[in-house]
Design an enzyme around this catalytic site. Structure first.
Site, PDB file in Angstrom:
ATOM      1  N   VAL A  23      -4.313  17.075 -21.890  1.00  0.00           N
ATOM      2  CA  VAL A  23      -3.325  17.877 -21.172  1.00  0.00           C
ATOM      3  C   VAL A  23      -3.520  17.619 -19.680  1.00  0.00           C
ATOM      4  O   VAL A  23      -4.657  17.523 -19.195  1.00  0.00           O
ATOM      5  CB  VAL A  23      -3.433  19.380 -21.535  1.00  0.00           C
ATOM      6  CG1 VAL A  23      -4.792  19.963 -21.235  1.00  0.00           C
ATOM      7  CG2 VAL A  23      -2.344  20.199 -20.843  1.00  0.00           C
ATOM      8  N   PHE A  24      -2.399  17.464 -18.962  1.00  0.00           N
ATOM      9  CA  PHE A  24      -2.443  17.177 -17.529  1.00  0.00           C
ATOM     10  C   PHE A  24      -2.125  18.456 -16.764  1.00  0.00           C
ATOM     11  O   PHE A  24      -1.107  19.114 -17.014  1.00  0.00           O
ATOM     12  CB  PHE A  24      -1.409  16.094 -17.195  1.00  0.00           C
ATOM     13  CG  PHE A  24      -1.324  15.763 -15.732  1.00  0.00           C
ATOM     14  CD1 PHE A  24      -2.241  14.898 -15.141  1.00  0.00           C
ATOM     15  CD2 PHE A  24      -0.323  16.321 -14.927  1.00  0.00           C
ATOM     16  CE1 PHE A  24      -2.165  14.600 -13.785  1.00  0.00           C
ATOM     17  CE2 PHE A  24      -0.232  16.019 -13.581  1.00  0.00           C
ATOM     18  CZ  PHE A  24      -1.164  15.149 -13.009  1.00  0.00           C
ATOM     19  N   TYR A  26      -1.501  20.220 -12.913  1.00  0.00           N
ATOM     20  CA  TYR A  26      -1.163  19.882 -11.521  1.00  0.00           C
ATOM     21  C   TYR A  26      -1.168  21.099 -10.602  1.00  0.00           C
ATOM     22  O   TYR A  26      -1.021  20.980  -9.393  1.00  0.00           O
ATOM     23  CB  TYR A  26       0.226  19.209 -11.474  1.00  0.00           C
ATOM     24  CG  TYR A  26       1.293  20.073 -12.101  1.00  0.00           C
ATOM     25  CD1 TYR A  26       1.567  19.969 -13.464  1.00  0.00           C
ATOM     26  CD2 TYR A  26       1.991  21.014 -11.362  1.00  0.00           C
ATOM     27  CE1 TYR A  26       2.521  20.788 -14.068  1.00  0.00           C
ATOM     28  CE2 TYR A  26       2.940  21.833 -11.946  1.00  0.00           C
ATOM     29  CZ  TYR A  26       3.201  21.709 -13.305  1.00  0.00           C
ATOM     30  OH  TYR A  26       4.147  22.527 -13.896  1.00  0.00           O
ATOM     31  N   GLY A  27      -1.293  22.296 -11.171  1.00  0.00           N
ATOM     32  CA  GLY A  27      -1.279  23.521 -10.369  1.00  0.00           C
ATOM     33  C   GLY A  27      -2.573  24.266 -10.581  1.00  0.00           C
ATOM     34  O   GLY A  27      -3.664  23.720 -10.365  1.00  0.00           O
ATOM     35  N   GLU A  99       0.600  29.806 -19.813  1.00  0.00           N
ATOM     36  CA  GLU A  99       1.762  29.150 -19.185  1.00  0.00           C
ATOM     37  C   GLU A  99       3.077  29.660 -19.770  1.00  0.00           C
ATOM     38  O   GLU A  99       4.092  28.959 -19.714  1.00  0.00           O
ATOM     39  CB  GLU A  99       1.647  27.627 -19.374  1.00  0.00           C
ATOM     40  CG  GLU A  99       0.362  27.006 -18.858  1.00  0.00           C
ATOM     41  CD  GLU A  99       0.178  27.167 -17.351  1.00  0.00           C
ATOM     42  OE1 GLU A  99       1.173  27.111 -16.619  1.00  0.00           O
ATOM     43  OE2 GLU A  99      -0.972  27.387 -16.916  1.00  0.00           O
TER      44      GLU A  99
HETATM   45  C1  SIN Z   1      -0.355  23.434 -14.181  1.00  0.00           C
HETATM   46  O1  SIN Z   1      -1.270  23.846 -13.471  1.00  0.00           O
HETATM   47  O2  SIN Z   1      -0.412  22.298 -14.698  1.00  0.00           O
HETATM   48  C2  SIN Z   1       0.854  24.260 -14.500  1.00  0.00           C
HETATM   49  C3  SIN Z   1       1.241  25.231 -13.469  1.00  0.00           C
HETATM   50  C4  SIN Z   1       0.234  26.294 -13.204  1.00  0.00           C
HETATM   51  O3  SIN Z   1      -0.302  26.902 -14.147  1.00  0.00           O
HETATM   52  O4  SIN Z   1      -0.052  26.566 -12.038  1.00  0.00           O
END
Ligand code: SIN
Length: 190
Positions: A23-24, A26-27, A99
């Site tokens: 799983v990737f 980004y936040g 999420e």
């Molecule tokens: C993520 O981090 O990949 C999704 C967005 C988040 O939960 O901030």
């Protein structure tokens, strides 16, 4: 409006067919790793940029006063840095819950730092979800974030922690850093 994607996500990919899945993140998944993983690596995906365009009614805001959190926007030729985690499929129960406000799992190629390309999943909140807030100026985004908090804490800490994590990995993201600077300015003025 809040929008719970947990049931939809369960039907999108039958993850029990796989033992381990990438799983990737980004936040917040970059800096708040509250799940078990087998390995984690720096990585990027292509064709996307981070944007504070998703509403947070459950973590960094409330239904009456939503915060703003990140989603990905399609930008041709773009590169988005993040962290890739190899996890057991049971971890998605937790991730889908975390999420759940508008994010759907999408399949993506993930480029690991040693040049390997693997397939994995990424959570994206697209413009058609009910919790989507969409584009706004950097100042408008920063003001909304400055004035929001929820069960997971102050919305501004979401930005500060991500910006710090990006610097730690020697990565830069103009959108994130602009919102961070606007938030610092707003704190000075208040
Ligand atoms: C993520 O981090 O990949 C999704 C967005 C988040 O939960 O901030």
């Amino acid at each position: 409006m809040a929008f719970d994607t947990q049931q939809i996500n369960k039907q999108r990919q039958n993850l029990s067919d796989y033992d381990e899945i990438w799983v990737f993140g980004y936040g917040s998944l970059i800096y708040k790793v509250d799940f078990d993983y087998i390995i984690s690596e720096s990585a990027h995906i292509t064709g996307f940029e981070r944007r504070f365009w998703q509403g947070s009614h459950d973590h960094r805001g409330t239904p009456d006063n939503p915060g703003r959190v990140l989603t990905l926007s399609n930008v041709e030729g773009a590169r988005c840095f993040g962290r890739a985690f190899k996890v057991h499929h049971t971890i998605f129960e937790h991730l889908d819950h975390r999420e759940k406000n508008g994010y759907l799992r999408h399949e993506t190629d993930i480029y690991l730092s040693d040049n390997r390309i693997i397939s994995g999943l990424v959570y994206i909140a697209s413009p058609d979800n009910a919790a989507y807030l969409g584009q706004a100026s950097i100042l408008e985004i920063a003001k909304q974030i400055f004035n929001s908090s929820g069960p997971s804490g102050a919305n501004r800490d979401y930005v500060f922690e991500l910006a710090d994590a990006l610097r730690k990995y020697q990565e830069s993201d103009e959108h994130v850093f602009q919102v961070e600077r606007a938030l610092v300015e707003l704190s000075r003025e208040s």
